[in-house]
Structures are given as C-alpha cells and as structure tokens.
Write a protein that holds these residues in place. Structure first.
Motif, PDB file in Angstrom:
ATOM      1  N   ASP A 168      -1.756  -3.477  -5.247  1.00 20.33           N
ATOM      2  CA  ASP A 168      -1.520  -2.315  -4.383  1.00 20.33           C
ATOM      3  C   ASP A 168      -2.808  -1.510  -4.179  1.00 20.33           C
ATOM      4  O   ASP A 168      -3.211  -1.228  -3.059  1.00 20.33           O
ATOM      5  CB  ASP A 168      -0.467  -1.373  -5.003  1.00 20.33           C
ATOM      6  CG  ASP A 168       0.860  -2.075  -5.282  1.00 20.33           C
ATOM      7  OD1 ASP A 168       0.907  -3.307  -5.157  1.00 20.33           O
ATOM      8  OD2 ASP A 168       1.830  -1.384  -5.640  1.00 20.33           O
ATOM      9  N   GLU A 169      -3.424  -1.154  -5.299  1.00 19.61           N
ATOM     10  CA  GLU A 169      -4.629  -0.321  -5.199  1.00 19.61           C
ATOM     11  C   GLU A 169      -5.804  -1.128  -4.670  1.00 19.61           C
ATOM     12  O   GLU A 169      -6.669  -0.601  -3.958  1.00 19.61           O
ATOM     13  CB  GLU A 169      -4.983   0.298  -6.563  1.00 19.61           C
ATOM     14  CG  GLU A 169      -3.925   1.257  -7.094  1.00 19.61           C
ATOM     15  CD  GLU A 169      -3.920   2.612  -6.383  1.00 19.61           C
ATOM     16  OE1 GLU A 169      -4.280   2.672  -5.186  1.00 19.61           O
ATOM     17  OE2 GLU A 169      -3.536   3.601  -7.015  1.00 19.61           O
ATOM     18  N   SER A 228      -0.495  -2.585  -9.782  1.00 16.64           N
ATOM     19  CA  SER A 228      -1.540  -1.746  -9.185  1.00 16.64           C
ATOM     20  C   SER A 228      -2.766  -2.550  -8.759  1.00 16.64           C
ATOM     21  O   SER A 228      -3.460  -2.188  -7.815  1.00 16.64           O
ATOM     22  CB  SER A 228      -1.966  -0.656 -10.159  1.00 16.64           C
ATOM     23  OG  SER A 228      -0.831   0.035 -10.593  1.00 16.64           O
ATOM     24  N   GLY A 236       3.376   1.471  -2.033  1.00 19.37           N
ATOM     25  CA  GLY A 236       3.885   1.569  -3.402  1.00 19.37           C
ATOM     26  C   GLY A 236       5.400   1.612  -3.417  1.00 19.37           C
ATOM     27  O   GLY A 236       6.061   0.762  -2.819  1.00 19.37           O
ATOM     28  N   PRO A 291      -1.067   4.141  -9.917  1.00 15.28           N
ATOM     29  CA  PRO A 291      -2.416   3.564 -10.049  1.00 15.28           C
ATOM     30  C   PRO A 291      -2.619   2.758 -11.323  1.00 15.28           C
ATOM     31  O   PRO A 291      -3.632   2.083 -11.474  1.00 15.28           O
ATOM     32  CB  PRO A 291      -3.325   4.801 -10.044  1.00 15.28           C
ATOM     33  CG  PRO A 291      -2.473   5.904 -10.549  1.00 15.28           C
ATOM     34  CD  PRO A 291      -1.053   5.594 -10.176  1.00 15.28           C
ATOM     35  N   ARG A 345      -5.478  -1.092  -1.068  1.00 16.99           N
ATOM     36  CA  ARG A 345      -5.784   0.251  -0.536  1.00 16.99           C
ATOM     37  C   ARG A 345      -7.300   0.457  -0.470  1.00 16.99           C
ATOM     38  O   ARG A 345      -7.824   0.978   0.504  1.00 16.99           O
ATOM     39  CB  ARG A 345      -5.117   1.331  -1.406  1.00 16.99           C
ATOM     40  CG  ARG A 345      -3.617   1.419  -1.173  1.00 16.99           C
ATOM     41  CD  ARG A 345      -2.927   2.258  -2.224  1.00 16.99           C
ATOM     42  NE  ARG A 345      -3.186   3.678  -2.067  1.00 16.99           N
ATOM     43  CZ  ARG A 345      -2.413   4.525  -1.371  1.00 16.99           C
ATOM     44  NH1 ARG A 345      -1.323   4.079  -0.785  1.00 16.99           N
ATOM     45  NH2 ARG A 345      -2.702   5.802  -1.288  1.00 16.99           N
ATOM     46  N   VAL A 346      -8.000   0.030  -1.531  1.00 19.70           N
ATOM     47  CA  VAL A 346      -9.469   0.149  -1.488  1.00 19.70           C
ATOM     48  C   VAL A 346     -10.024  -0.733  -0.372  1.00 19.70           C
ATOM     49  O   VAL A 346     -10.946  -0.331   0.359  1.00 19.70           O
ATOM     50  CB  VAL A 346     -10.094  -0.237  -2.849  1.00 19.70           C
ATOM     51  CG1 VAL A 346     -11.609  -0.293  -2.740  1.00 19.70           C
ATOM     52  CG2 VAL A 346      -9.688   0.758  -3.911  1.00 19.70           C
ATOM     53  N   VAL A 376       1.960   5.465  -4.753  1.00 20.60           N
ATOM     54  CA  VAL A 376       1.494   4.295  -5.504  1.00 20.60           C
ATOM     55  C   VAL A 376       1.154   4.651  -6.941  1.00 20.60           C
ATOM     56  O   VAL A 376       0.475   5.645  -7.206  1.00 20.60           O
ATOM     57  CB  VAL A 376       0.251   3.680  -4.815  1.00 20.60           C
ATOM     58  CG1 VAL A 376      -0.209   2.437  -5.557  1.00 20.60           C
ATOM     59  CG2 VAL A 376       0.567   3.355  -3.371  1.00 20.60           C
ATOM     60  N   VAL A 386       0.845  -1.215   0.000  1.00 21.70           N
ATOM     61  CA  VAL A 386       0.000   0.000   0.000  1.00 21.70           C
ATOM     62  C   VAL A 386       0.870   1.250   0.000  1.00 21.70           C
ATOM     63  O   VAL A 386       0.397   2.339  -0.300  1.00 21.70           O
ATOM     64  CB  VAL A 386      -0.991   0.051   1.191  1.00 21.70           C
ATOM     65  CG1 VAL A 386      -2.017  -1.052   1.121  1.00 21.70           C
ATOM     66  CG2 VAL A 386      -0.261   0.066   2.526  1.00 21.70           C
TER      67      VAL A 386
END
Ligand SMILES: O=c1ccn([C@@H]2O[C@H](COP(=O)(O)OP(=O)(O)O[C@H]3OC[C@@H](O)[C@H](O)[C@H]3O)[C@@H](O)[C@H]2O)c(=O)[nH]1
Length: 431
Positions: free
Chosen positions: A340-341, A337, A315, A332, A344-345, A330, A313
């Motif tokens: 990672d994303e 991604s 990045g 996107p 994060r969500v 990060v 998270v």
C-alpha cells in the motif's frame, strides 16, 4: 506552463487521473490571469483616455506639447490594446480548457512579455512624473492638464503594478510542471518512421502478458518486456518469443535499465497479498527504487510512463466508492503496508517527476482484476473461489465477510483502459 492537451473529443466528462495540471487547476489559473489582464486593461485604458480627453485649459500649453506626456499616452494605449487581445485569448482558453500556443510560446505569452510591457509603462509614467514635478510650480487652474496628467500617471503605475503582480504569480505555476523532456529525434524524422518502442516492466505477469498481447497486435509497436519472473512466467509470453518485434529481458527493476524506448508501462510488482507479503522489503524496493529507475529512464529518453497503482492506496477506505479526491486510510505499519505505502510513494514519485522534470505520466489505480493466466495459487478471492469450487471444497470467506470489491475482467482492463493510455492526451479513470 505545462497544460493539458486540448480536449479534442470534448466528451470525456468522467473524473480522471491525469498526467498534467488538472483541468480545474488550469481553469482557475487562467481565470486569475484573466483578472490581471482585465485590471491592466482598465488601468491603462483609463490612463490613456484621461489624457486624450483632456481639453480643459485655455492657455496655449497642452499635454501633447510635452514628449513625456505623449510617451505616457502612447505606452498606456499600447498596453490597453494588447491587454484586450490577451483577454480574448484568456476567455478562449477558459472556454476550451486549452492553451492558445504550444508550451514554450505559452509561457512567454502568459508571463514572459509582461516584463516588457510593465517596464514600458514604468518608464513612461516615471518620465511623466518627472515632468509633472517640474511643471508643478507653473501649474495653475489654467493648466488643469497637469492634474489630469498626474491622475493618468497614477493609473499608468497601477497598470504597471498589475502586470508585475501577474508576473509574480508565475512562481507557483512554474512549479506545477515543466516542459516534458525531448523524445528521440527519430520521432520527428520525415524520412524514417520508426516503430513505437514500448517497454513493459512485469510484462510476463498476469495483466502484463495480456497487455503485451494487445500491444503486439499493432504492427507499428516493438515491445520489450523486462521481468524477473518472481510471479510472472515466460509461459505467458511463449507465443511472442522469437517474434521480430518482441524482446524479453530477465531484469529486476530495482536495478537501472538502459534501453531506448518511447513509452513505458511500469507494472512490475507482485500484486497478490500472499506474494507481496512474502518479502515485504523487496516489495517496497520494487515500488520505490523500481519506480525511481523507470522514471529516470523516462526522463533520459523522453518517454511517457504509466504506473499501475492499486486500489490499496485507499487502505481501509472510510468512504465508498472511492473517488480520486479521497486520500485513503492507510495503516503505515501493517503487514500489507509494504504494498500500500510502496504504491503510494510510487505515485508521489510519478507526480514529483512530472512537476520537477516535466515527465508525461499516467497512473492507473487498478482494482481487483481476474481472468486467464491468473495463478491458481494467486491467493486472490476469484482464483481461490474457482480453485475451491473445482476441488469441491467449501469457499473460504475471510472475516469480516462484509467487505466489497470492484472486479474487472483482465481483457477489459487491458483493452479499454491500459493499452491506449499512453497514446493520447486524454485522462482516464480505472476501477
Ligand atoms: O479466499 C479468499 C481470498 C480473499 N478473500 C477476501 O476477498 C477480498 C479480496 O481479496 P483479494 O485477495 O482478492 O485482493 P484485494 O482486493 O484485497 O487486493 C487485490 O486486488 C486489488 C489489487 O490492486 C491488489 O493488488 C490485489 O492485492 C478480501 O477482503 C479478502 O479478505 C476471501 O474472502 N477469501
């Protein structure tokens, strides 16, 4: 108001993730309340004292000859005394990082009763104002109590205003977190002590299966594993299959799961770059829809939930080492991604469910973990190096070669960090 559990141990001084309003936020908030309470106390006390000490004027009339003025004194004195008690409570709460009452009573104590006292002051001071207006023409120097009554009434209104302002400040705090959903009634039964029912998504995977081992050691635990076996394997759980306290379900978390549980450890998601990049859309779905499904379940059954998040998270972090106040750097749209994303969500969803629905949450940002049951073809650096060493091949160090990682042995991760995380109110940090 949802508040952190009192720090029973009092010794956990690390920076942490936590499931509820942060301690600093609580402290700030309680300090604000203390200021309002102090202001209400000062104004109300001053108002009452102003009236009570009024001895000027030689005429036969005095403030206590009028019901409305007596009402002003009584209302302000009551509020002043009560504010004193509230201030003592505030000081205690700030010093202990805790709340005085259970959650529902605390909301009333912090805000609910303010309206009662505010309206008490309002009606008393309004009645006082009316009377003062009536007496205006007859007020002379000999009736100096009229002037003092006016001042007392103004102070009383100021006390009323501080109470109303404190009530208004509730809006922000109310949105911070709601009371958690009610767990199953069996939890509170005096006659039936059920086991702790624990769902582990991704429990057939590398970290998940170690978590199962650990939780199964406790005879009061019933463990349900939901896994789609994309990267996990039944082999990791073979010693538990058939055990009366263990259940294994082939299930993809992107579909809703209807089970009755008390705790949820939500681990399901491929964690190694080669696996999560294999089907990036599926990886995002697992993180977003899977986490939504698990949070929906937690909300329905009143379960606590832990999400295993990731160091990714952050990045490509610009600060080292990363602390929890760092929001990351990060990309996107990169090939990593989806993971990672996605995580994060997932973290965002956890906190929004906590704030909006009161779900009790934990988030563990896991860094690079290694140990038994890691796939030989997992693709992560430790397994790659070991496999290459066994095959007598040169070790591959990917560019730029200067990267650093924080490594953790899987049993440390599970026993010291994950397994107890849902059992107490303490917060914790993972690295
Ligand atoms: O053979 C290799 C493999 C990897 N590496 C390098 O070693 C570093 C570590 O890479 P890994 O593939 O082990 O994984 P990462 O540390 O990037 O992320 C991993 O650990 C943290 C978890 O939260 C993530 O889910 C997981 O992907 C990277 O910089 C990578 O480029 C090598 O130099 N050689």
């Amino acid at each position: 108001m949802r508040s952190p559990q009192p720090h029973r141990s009092g010794g956990d001084t690390q920076q942490h993730f936590q499931s509820t309003v942060s301690v600093q936020k609580l402290k700030r908030f309680n300090s604000l309340i203390l200021v309002f309470r102090f202001a209400a106390f000062c104004f109300s006390l001053a108002s009452a004292v102003f009236m009570l000490t009024n001895s000027r004027g030689s005429d036969s009339l005095h403030w206590y000859n009028f019901d409305a003025f007596r009402y002003v004194v009584a209302a302000n004195a009551i509020v002043a005394i009560y504010s004193l008690f509230e201030m003592a409570a505030s000081v205690w709460e700030i010093s202990r990082n805790a709340t005085l009452f259970p959650e529902i009573c605390q909301v009333w104590f912090d805000f609910g009763h303010d309206q009662v006292f505010a309206y008490l002051l309002l009606s008393a001071n309004t009645a006082g104002t009316e009377l003062a207006r009536t007496l205006k023409d007859t007020c002379t120097d000999n009736k100096a109590f009229c002037v003092q009554s006016d001042i007392a009434i103004v102070l009383g209104f100021a006390g009323n205003w501080t109470r109303m302002s404190k009530e208004a400040s509730n809006g922000d705090h109310n949105s911070a977190a709601k009371a958690p959903p009610t767990p199953s009634p069996l939890r509170f039964s005096k006659f039936f002590q059920s086991n702790m029912r624990i769902l582990i998504t991704g429990g057939a995977g590398f970290i998940g299966s170690h978590l199962v081992d650990r939780l199964m050691e406790n005879e009061k635990n019933e463990v349900i594993v939901a896994d789609n076996y994309f990267t996990g394997s039944k082999d990791n759980l073979k010693k538990w299959i058939g055990h009366p306290r263990f259940e294994l379900i082939r299930h993809d978390v992107t579909e809703p799961l209807l089970v009755e549980v008390d705790q949820i450890y939500h681990l399901a998601c491929p964690a190694s770059p080669i696996f999560y990049k294999y089907n990036p859309v599926k990886t995002i779905k697992t993180n977003v829809i899977g986490t939504l499904n698990m949070l929906g379940l937690a909300k329905r059954v009143g379960a606590r939930i832990l999400l295993t998040s990731t160091s990714e998270v952050y990045g490509d972090p610009l600060i080292h080492p990363q602390n929890e106040s760092y929001w990351g750097n990060v990309n996107p749209i990169g090939v990593r991604s989806c993971y990672d994303e996605g995580k994060r969500v997932a973290e965002t969803l956890m906190f929004d469910y906590h704030r909006q629905h009161g779900i009790e949450i934990r988030i563990a940002r896991i860094f690079n973990t290694y140990g038994p049951r890691m796939n030989i073809d997992d693709g992560r650096v430790v397994s790659n190096f070991i496999a290459q060493a066994i095959r007598n091949e040169p070790l591959t160090v990917q560019a730029p070669g200067t990267q650093t990682r924080s490594f953790c042995y899987v049993s440390d991760m599970v026993s010291k960090k994950l397994s107890g995380a849902l059992n107490d109110g303490r917060r914790f940090k993972l690295s």
